[in-house]
Design an enzyme around this catalytic site. Structure first.
Site, mmCIF file in Angstrom:
data_model
loop_
_atom_site.group_PDB
_atom_site.id
_atom_site.type_symbol
_atom_site.label_atom_id
_atom_site.label_comp_id
_atom_site.label_asym_id
_atom_site.label_seq_id
_atom_site.Cartn_x
_atom_site.Cartn_y
_atom_site.Cartn_z
ATOM 1 C CE LYS A 328 -4.047 0.232 1.675
ATOM 2 N NZ LYS A 328 -5.209 1.345 2.604
ATOM 3 C CD GLU A 334 -2.486 4.212 3.400
ATOM 4 O OE1 GLU A 334 -3.326 3.682 3.239
ATOM 5 O OE2 GLU A 334 -3.533 5.405 4.438
#
Ligand SMILES: *[C@@H]1O[C@H](CO)[C@@H](O)[C@H](O)[C@H]1NC(C)=O
Ligand SMILES: *[C@@H]1O[C@H](CO)[C@@H](O)[C@H](O)[C@H]1NC(C)=O
Ligand SMILES: *[C@@H]1O[C@H](CO)[C@@H](O)[C@H](O)[C@H]1NC(C)=O
Ligand SMILES: *[C@@H]1O[C@H](CO)[C@@H](O)[C@H](O)[C@H]1NC(C)=O
Length: 467
Positions: A328, A334
């Site tokens: 990601k 993330e």
């Protein structure tokens, strides 16, 4: 005979309840994202979800291998149409029909597909092209619904997940209002569709992001459902004990203002990251475990809690995410949203049934990053990464003609020592400090990491970011 008839109708009655209850049960779902190059194969992932007693699973596509592997399991499944197919579907019923016959009919009903989500956070993207997709969103939802009806599949509901930036005003909840640029053109037709088809308003709701953007003014324990809070909304008189309820109710109030007080909510994503970059406060195991454990208790509580504006109403909820996903992009958090690590081991213990309220969890590490980081950070090449990839990254960062790498030219102050590692570290620090305000992160496809230690040497000064 009379007894038989009675039993029979009772049976029918209960089956009907079971069907509709299945759709709106409080069983916890997970988001099964695939943005990792080290994730277990689907059949193993499904075994893991089984042993975690997950109730439903949401995919970000309609991956046929996963849909096949989900056949004859007890999971209710949510599938997604990618953002880049929305306009084609909006403009052409054949495309909608094809999507359904390729991705639903081969799997249904052995795979219990329950939701088709048209795009993901479409209204949060904001280029000229994206704004065209905004206008195509509801027409695409209607075409998908037409295809479902043509196949007599109205048990499957059509929706689209939105982020909280669909609101212009969120606080206090009773002032919740949709963004004025989309309220009449997109949101009103969408609510009309959801209401008419008895579908749900899917919202990605992250108290983590609200708190992390404003950690000095929002109490962390309020975001974590910890402790005894009472915040009164002066407009409605309703009393709030946690941030999630406030965010959900701001959506409910915004819908009511447009004349739709009854559309049901689904939390299509929520969660808390277990780790992040140095400057990202509150991303740690203890907070992640606390948030998700308390969330599960609240959502699965019997009797159902609901929210202050809608007490007693079940809110189907999908935790983000099943796995940590190492590919990601974006800031450090993330890649750290998983209940599980990429190898399938748990990041922390959690009982997703919410039933075993007496579960004693093992203690978690003490937390040291709940206050925002103050100081300077540099972005350097991470130890042990591939030198060829690093070299390619330097070429990329330095090839833009924007002055990022001026000091690396032969003869300039940072040219020596001439090593890929040194040049990459300078380039990353320089680029990050230049473009951070425009959203650049210290990531560079996993080749970079932050440091609090100034790498500058002699007359070569590394640009830094000050927090
Ligand atoms: C899962 O999918 C793979 C690939 O399609 C297949 O080989 C495997 O047999 C499936 N496993 C199960 C349990 O369905
Ligand atoms: C609609 O889509 C189908 C299938 O892709 C295509 O054959 C047809 O030409 C399209 N119709 C229009 C009007 O674009
Ligand atoms: C929402 O749907 C209900 C039930 O079909 C209907 O009675 C109501 O008029 C709809 N509301 C709006 C604002 O269209
Ligand atoms: C610092 O610069 C000197 C002179 O160029 C060089 O010899 C030395 O290796 C450099 N140190 C590091 C850590 O790069």
């Amino acid at each position: 005979m009379a007894t038989f008839a009675l039993n029979c109708s009772l049976f029918l009655f209960f089956s009907l309840i079971l069907i509709s209850d299945a759709e709106i049960s409080s069983k916890i779902g997970v988001n099964y994202g695939q943005l990792g190059n080290n994730l277990p194969p689907p059949n193993l992932a499904i075994e893991m979800m089984n042993s975690m007693k997950v109730g439903r699973v949401k995919l970000y596509d309609a991956n046929h291998e996963i849909l096949g592997n989900l056949s004859k399991t007890k999971f209710q499944v949510s599938i997604m149409i990618p953002n880049n197919e929305i306009s084609d579907i909006a403009n052409n019923q054949t495309r909608a029909d094809q999507w359904i016959s390729n991705n639903v009919l081969p799997f249904y009903p052995q795979t219990m597909i329950r939701f088709i989500l048209v795009g993901n956070e479409v209204l949060s993207f904001d280029s000229d092209k994206d704004r065209q997709v905004w206008n195509d969103l509801v027409p695409a939802m209607r075409r998908i619904w037409s295809s479902l009806k043509a196949n007599n599949l109205q048990t499957i509901k059509v929706g689209t997940p939105v982020a909280m930036d669909i609101l212009e005003t969120t606080f206090p909840p009773s002032r919740g209002t949709f963004r004025s640029d989309i309220q009449q053109t997109v949101v009103a037709p969408m609510l009309n569709f959801l209401n008419e088809t008895r579908s749900f308003f899917f919202a990605n709701v992250y108290p983590y992001f609200s708190w992390a953007a404003n950690p000095m003014n929002i109490n962390l324990d309020f975001a974590l459902f910890n402790g005894n809070f009472e915040q009164i909304d002066g407009g409605s008189g309703l009393v709030y004990t946690n941030l999630l309820d406030e965010m959900l109710d701001s959506l409910i109030f915004a819908m009511a203002k447009l004349g739709y007080p009854d559309i049901r909510l689904v939390i299509s994503e929520t969660g808390w990251p277990t780790a992040g970059d140095i400057e990202q406060p509150g991303a740690n195991l203890l907070n992640a475990a606390t948030y998700n454990r308390n969330l599960v208790k609240r959502i699965t509580a019997k009797p159902t809690v609901g929210t202050p504006a809608r007490p007693g109403v079940v809110i189907p909820t999908f935790i983000f995410a099943l796995f940590d996903e190492n590919q990601k992009p974006g800031s450090g958090t993330e890649r750290h949203w998983g209940l599980l690590r990429s190898d399938g081991s748990p990041n922390y213990q959690i009982d997703l049934t919410g039933k075993e309220s007496s579960v004693e969890y093992d203690p978690l590490p003490v937390v040291e990053n709940n206050a925002p980081f103050r100081g300077r950070l540099w972005c350097v090449a991470a130890r042990g990464v591939d030198l060829m990839e690093l070299e390619a990254a330097v070429d990329d960062v330095c090839g833009r003609g924007d002055g990022t790498c001026e000091a690396l030219s032969p003869g300039r102050e940072c040219y020596e020592p001439v090593s890929v590692y040194w040049h990459a570290s300078y380039a990353f620090s320089s680029y990050w400090s230049k473009f951070r305000s425009q959203g650049a992160s210290c990531y560079f496809n996993g080749l970079a990491e932050q440091t609090t230690v100034d790498p500058s040497n002699g007359s070569c000064r590394f640009p830094s970011v000050t927090f």
